[in-house]
Design a protein around this motif. Structure first.
Motif, PDB file in Angstrom:
ATOM      1  N   UNK A  36       0.865  -1.161  -0.096  1.00 41.95           N
ATOM      2  CA  UNK A  36       0.079   0.075   0.131  1.00 41.95           C
ATOM      3  C   UNK A  36       0.864   1.291   0.034  1.00 41.95           C
ATOM      4  N   UNK A  37       2.007   1.205   0.188  1.00 41.02           N
ATOM      5  CA  UNK A  37       3.095   2.241   0.548  1.00 41.02           C
ATOM      6  C   UNK A  37       3.088   3.217  -0.797  1.00 41.02           C
ATOM      7  N   UNK A  38       2.709   4.473  -0.539  1.00 38.81           N
ATOM      8  CA  UNK A  38       2.499   5.405  -1.668  1.00 38.81           C
ATOM      9  C   UNK A  38       1.256   5.704  -2.385  1.00 38.81           C
ATOM     10  N   UNK A  39       0.195   4.588  -2.004  1.00 32.97           N
ATOM     11  CA  UNK A  39      -1.121   4.885  -2.725  1.00 32.97           C
ATOM     12  C   UNK A  39      -1.375   4.782  -4.070  1.00 32.97           C
ATOM     13  N   UNK A  40      -2.615   4.763  -4.396  1.00 32.23           N
ATOM     14  CA  UNK A  40      -2.966   4.539  -5.929  1.00 32.23           C
ATOM     15  C   UNK A  40      -2.124   5.545  -6.801  1.00 32.23           C
ATOM     16  N   UNK A  41      -1.467   5.246  -7.923  1.00 33.35           N
ATOM     17  CA  UNK A  41      -1.036   5.850  -8.923  1.00 33.35           C
ATOM     18  C   UNK A  41      -1.699   6.082 -10.158  1.00 33.35           C
ATOM     19  N   UNK A  42      -1.782   7.224 -10.864  1.00 30.89           N
ATOM     20  CA  UNK A  42      -2.317   7.584 -12.096  1.00 30.89           C
ATOM     21  C   UNK A  42      -1.506   7.296 -13.342  1.00 30.89           C
ATOM     22  N   UNK A  43      -1.986   6.800 -14.360  1.00 29.81           N
ATOM     23  CA  UNK A  43      -1.274   6.586 -15.471  1.00 29.81           C
ATOM     24  C   UNK A  43      -2.556   6.625 -16.686  1.00 29.81           C
ATOM     25  N   UNK A  44      -1.781   6.885 -17.836  1.00 31.75           N
ATOM     26  CA  UNK A  44      -2.754   6.655 -19.084  1.00 31.75           C
ATOM     27  C   UNK A  44      -2.334   5.815 -19.886  1.00 31.75           C
ATOM     28  N   UNK A  45      -3.634   5.410 -20.819  1.00 35.32           N
ATOM     29  CA  UNK A  45      -3.281   4.302 -21.779  1.00 35.32           C
ATOM     30  C   UNK A  45      -2.859   5.162 -23.229  1.00 35.32           C
ATOM     31  N   UNK A  46      -2.527   4.246 -24.152  1.00 32.98           N
ATOM     32  CA  UNK A  46      -2.245   4.980 -25.582  1.00 32.98           C
ATOM     33  C   UNK A  46      -3.558   5.642 -26.028  1.00 32.98           C
ATOM     34  N   UNK A  47      -4.539   4.812 -25.719  1.00 35.54           N
ATOM     35  CA  UNK A  47      -5.963   5.326 -26.075  1.00 35.54           C
ATOM     36  C   UNK A  47      -6.315   6.406 -25.190  1.00 35.54           C
ATOM     37  N   UNK A  48      -5.592   6.817 -24.351  1.00 32.82           N
ATOM     38  CA  UNK A  48      -6.201   8.060 -23.612  1.00 32.82           C
ATOM     39  C   UNK A  48      -6.898   7.674 -22.334  1.00 32.82           C
ATOM     40  N   UNK A  49      -7.159   6.596 -21.986  1.00 30.62           N
ATOM     41  CA  UNK A  49      -8.057   6.168 -20.734  1.00 30.62           C
ATOM     42  C   UNK A  49      -7.080   6.462 -19.681  1.00 30.62           C
ATOM     43  N   UNK A  50      -7.559   7.163 -18.820  1.00 32.62           N
ATOM     44  CA  UNK A  50      -7.185   7.299 -17.231  1.00 32.62           C
ATOM     45  C   UNK A  50      -7.269   6.179 -16.540  1.00 32.62           C
ATOM     46  N   UNK A  51      -5.942   5.549 -16.064  1.00 35.06           N
ATOM     47  CA  UNK A  51      -6.124   4.247 -15.099  1.00 35.06           C
ATOM     48  C   UNK A  51      -5.388   4.625 -13.847  1.00 35.06           C
ATOM     49  N   UNK A  52      -6.347   4.228 -12.639  1.00 29.70           N
ATOM     50  CA  UNK A  52      -5.591   4.338 -11.163  1.00 29.70           C
ATOM     51  C   UNK A  52      -5.304   2.784 -10.735  1.00 29.70           C
ATOM     52  N   UNK A  53      -4.102   2.644 -10.234  1.00 35.14           N
ATOM     53  CA  UNK A  53      -3.751   1.200  -9.664  1.00 35.14           C
ATOM     54  C   UNK A  53      -3.311   1.450  -8.324  1.00 35.14           C
ATOM     55  N   UNK A  54      -3.501   0.492  -7.674  1.00 36.63           N
ATOM     56  CA  UNK A  54      -2.944   0.526  -6.137  1.00 36.63           C
ATOM     57  C   UNK A  54      -1.309   0.140  -6.164  1.00 36.63           C
ATOM     58  N   UNK A  55      -1.213  -1.216  -6.574  1.00 36.63           N
ATOM     59  CA  UNK A  55      -0.076  -2.127  -6.221  1.00 36.63           C
ATOM     60  C   UNK A  55       0.766  -2.404  -7.528  1.00 36.63           C
ATOM     61  N   UNK A  56       2.033  -2.210  -7.526  1.00 34.45           N
ATOM     62  CA  UNK A  56       3.225  -2.351  -8.768  1.00 34.45           C
ATOM     63  C   UNK A  56       3.028  -4.159  -8.797  1.00 34.45           C
ATOM     64  N   UNK A  57       2.994  -4.641 -10.134  1.00 30.91           N
ATOM     65  CA  UNK A  57       3.279  -5.849 -10.388  1.00 30.91           C
ATOM     66  C   UNK A  57       4.488  -6.342  -9.864  1.00 30.91           C
ATOM     67  N   UNK A  58       5.658  -5.839 -10.109  1.00 28.36           N
ATOM     68  CA  UNK A  58       6.687  -6.116  -9.598  1.00 28.36           C
ATOM     69  C   UNK A  58       6.890  -6.677  -8.108  1.00 28.36           C
ATOM     70  N   UNK A  59       5.893  -5.993  -7.145  1.00 23.90           N
ATOM     71  CA  UNK A  59       5.881  -6.306  -5.805  1.00 23.90           C
ATOM     72  C   UNK A  59       4.774  -7.142  -5.443  1.00 23.90           C
ATOM     73  N   UNK A  60       3.686  -6.998  -6.254  1.00 29.79           N
ATOM     74  CA  UNK A  60       2.562  -7.976  -5.688  1.00 29.79           C
ATOM     75  C   UNK A  60       2.358  -8.889  -6.719  1.00 29.79           C
ATOM     76  N   UNK A  61       3.146  -9.492  -7.511  1.00 32.44           N
ATOM     77  CA  UNK A  61       2.965 -10.510  -8.589  1.00 32.44           C
ATOM     78  C   UNK A  61       2.695 -11.853  -7.822  1.00 32.44           C
TER      79      UNK A  61
END
Length: 222
Positions: A36-61
């Protein structure tokens, strides 16, 4: 039935954290705090969809892999992560856009019939339910798609184009948030968003439990 049996066994048989291995719940509290450290992060897709995600794959895989392999107790912490991402997206959308008191529909990316037969549950819908979220089945698959892991960014978009259709009519202008387990390039979310917009929905963005920067996520078997 398989899911119910699995959950009953988890209650009766001692378990260990799928991430660190210590005895206890499927995902222990220290691991949850670390993820949970850092909280949800925002990013965008190539098509312009805004995406919020809580965990990073590298840590939560390990959590997602265990969940997809049938360890359904992981649905609760994953659902909590998904809910935080949804809350962050909705908070931003309410600040930037005016949609009054209209209820927001949470639309899951659907599982394929093949993956449902194999697992016995719909991963995104179960996560949402365990996170206290009510999702609505609005999308369906129109065809089988290729394994996304074998494709580049541009080919992923082509692979998912036209892969979804609406199961029924949407209320015109209905605010919608797409939900999924993991986002990598966002090709799946963009294709789903395009289908919803064509049906008259107002797509606010997407929320996922995990976000991956590399193509090392589980196979896209929806």
């Amino acid at each position: 039935m398989r899911r119910l049996i699995s959950e009953l066994l988890d209650l009766l048989v001692p378990s260990a954290c799928v991430r660190c291995g210590i005895d206890g719940p499927a995902v222990c509290e220290p691991c949850i705090h670390a993820l949970d450290r850092g909280g949800p992060a925002r990013r965008g897709t190539a098509g312009g969809t805004a995406v919020f995600s809580s965990w990073r794959w590298e840590e939560a895989a390990p959590v997602m892999r265990a969940y997809k392999a049938g360890q359904t107790p992981c649905a609760r912490p994953l659902g909590a992560a998904l809910r935080r991402a949804v809350d962050a997206l909705v908070a931003e959308a309410r600040e930037e856009r005016d949609f009054g008191a209209q209820p927001i529909a949470l639309v899951p990316i659907p599982s394929s019939a093949r993956s449902y037969r194999r697992r016995g549950f719909h991963p995104v819908e179960l996560m949402a339910s365990r996170g206290g979220l009510h999702s609505v089945r609005v999308l369906r698959h129109t065809r089988r798609v290729a394994d996304q892991r074998a494709l580049g960014r541009r080919d992923r978009a082509a692979n998912m184009a036209g892969a979804f259709a609406l199961r029924g009519a949407l209320r015109p202008g209905c605010p919608v948030v797409l939900i999924d387990d993991v986002v990598t390039t966002g090709a799946t979310l963009d294709a789903a968003a395009a289908t919803l917009r064509a049906g008259g929905a107002r797509v606010l963005g997407a929320a996922t439990a995990l976000s991956a920067d590399r193509d090392d996520t589980p196979a896209n078997d929806r």
